[in-house]
Scaffold this active site. Sequence first.
Site, mmCIF file in Angstrom:
data_model
loop_
_atom_site.group_PDB
_atom_site.id
_atom_site.type_symbol
_atom_site.label_atom_id
_atom_site.label_comp_id
_atom_site.label_asym_id
_atom_site.label_seq_id
_atom_site.Cartn_x
_atom_site.Cartn_y
_atom_site.Cartn_z
ATOM 1 N N CYS A 1 -5.063 -0.512 2.955
ATOM 2 C CA CYS A 1 -3.633 -0.174 2.142
ATOM 3 C C CYS A 1 -1.695 -0.611 2.817
ATOM 4 O O CYS A 1 -1.527 -0.687 3.323
ATOM 5 C CB CYS A 1 -3.133 1.664 1.538
ATOM 6 S SG CYS A 1 -1.354 2.179 0.019
ATOM 7 N N ASP B 1 1.051 0.560 2.404
ATOM 8 C CA ASP B 1 1.704 1.819 3.027
ATOM 9 C C ASP B 1 2.177 1.638 4.523
ATOM 10 O O ASP B 1 1.227 1.216 5.297
ATOM 11 C CB ASP B 1 0.693 2.657 3.063
ATOM 12 C CG ASP B 1 1.727 4.370 2.947
ATOM 13 O OD1 ASP B 1 3.016 4.339 3.969
ATOM 14 O OD2 ASP B 1 1.862 5.001 2.023
ATOM 15 N N ARG C 1 3.006 3.263 6.565
ATOM 16 C CA ARG C 1 2.864 4.206 7.791
ATOM 17 C C ARG C 1 1.091 4.350 8.059
ATOM 18 O O ARG C 1 1.347 5.220 8.360
ATOM 19 C CB ARG C 1 2.960 5.552 7.163
ATOM 20 C CG ARG C 1 4.920 6.292 6.438
ATOM 21 C CD ARG C 1 4.678 7.517 5.181
ATOM 22 N NE ARG C 1 3.923 6.491 4.712
ATOM 23 C CZ ARG C 1 3.831 7.238 3.116
ATOM 24 N NH1 ARG C 1 4.023 8.976 3.496
ATOM 25 N NH2 ARG C 1 2.766 7.884 2.320
ATOM 26 N N HIS D 1 -5.747 6.340 2.359
ATOM 27 C CA HIS D 1 -5.057 6.800 3.215
ATOM 28 C C HIS D 1 -4.856 7.752 2.412
ATOM 29 O O HIS D 1 -4.539 8.378 1.269
ATOM 30 C CB HIS D 1 -3.998 6.291 4.402
ATOM 31 C CG HIS D 1 -2.422 6.058 3.236
ATOM 32 N ND1 HIS D 1 -1.932 6.854 2.972
ATOM 33 C CD2 HIS D 1 -2.645 5.162 2.070
ATOM 34 C CE1 HIS D 1 -1.860 6.029 1.869
ATOM 35 N NE2 HIS D 1 -1.703 5.045 1.666
ATOM 36 N N CYS E 1 -1.795 8.614 -0.463
ATOM 37 C CA CYS E 1 -1.738 7.350 -1.141
ATOM 38 C C CYS E 1 -0.776 7.229 -2.419
ATOM 39 O O CYS E 1 -1.340 7.649 -3.655
ATOM 40 C CB CYS E 1 -2.562 6.708 -1.307
ATOM 41 S SG CYS E 1 -2.586 4.679 -2.047
#
Length: 211
Positions: free
Chosen positions: A42, A44, A46, A98, A101
């Site tokens: 992803c 993302d 993080r 994750h 999400c």
Amino acid sequence: MKAYEKLLVENKKWAGDKVKEDPHYFDRLEHLQTPEFLWIGCSDSRVPANEITGTQPGEIFVHRNVANLVINNDVNLLSVLDYAVNHLKVKHVIVCGHYGCGGIKSALTNHDFKAVLNMWLRSIKDVYRIHRSELDSITNEDKKTDRLVELNVQEQIFNLAKTSIVQRAWKNEQRPHLHGWVYGLKDGLIKPVCEMNAGTHIDPLYEYDDL
Ligand code: CO
């Protein structure tokens, strides 16, 4: 100093530290790209592939998009997959979702995210539809989202297996192995959720018989 300038300053420091540790670090990297892994994760911020797996530059070939989707007409993803499988000869393809999400959470709403995001999130709703009976039975919203994160990863593994790129490599070179993982933002741990070894048979509808 502007926020983006800090990145450039930190980059200089990082490059300097690397050379201090190992004077030939960049000479070696420049001439070497033989990663064993393709990571589809992803976007993302993080979930940085290298950090969370303790790997170095040169070890993982990376593609990231919102909610780590494998869409069968996504030229970007397919180019990465083709290059990784046929040129870099990766042995493993990892799809890593994750928990928590945002893409998955958004797809669970009925909100209009406007044209492009609606289009992208649609395929996550399709994953929900395929697993509707299981997901409908989960009443806790967070647990439902977490389970959809896992099922989404599993569907993307199937999507990889449906491509002629993967099927041809399976037939000729018995690789790559496919791995579906989910990363936990709360504890930093990766949970393996599914696996597909090279040569696994899938729904015959999607198997090419003249590769
Ligand atoms: Co995400």
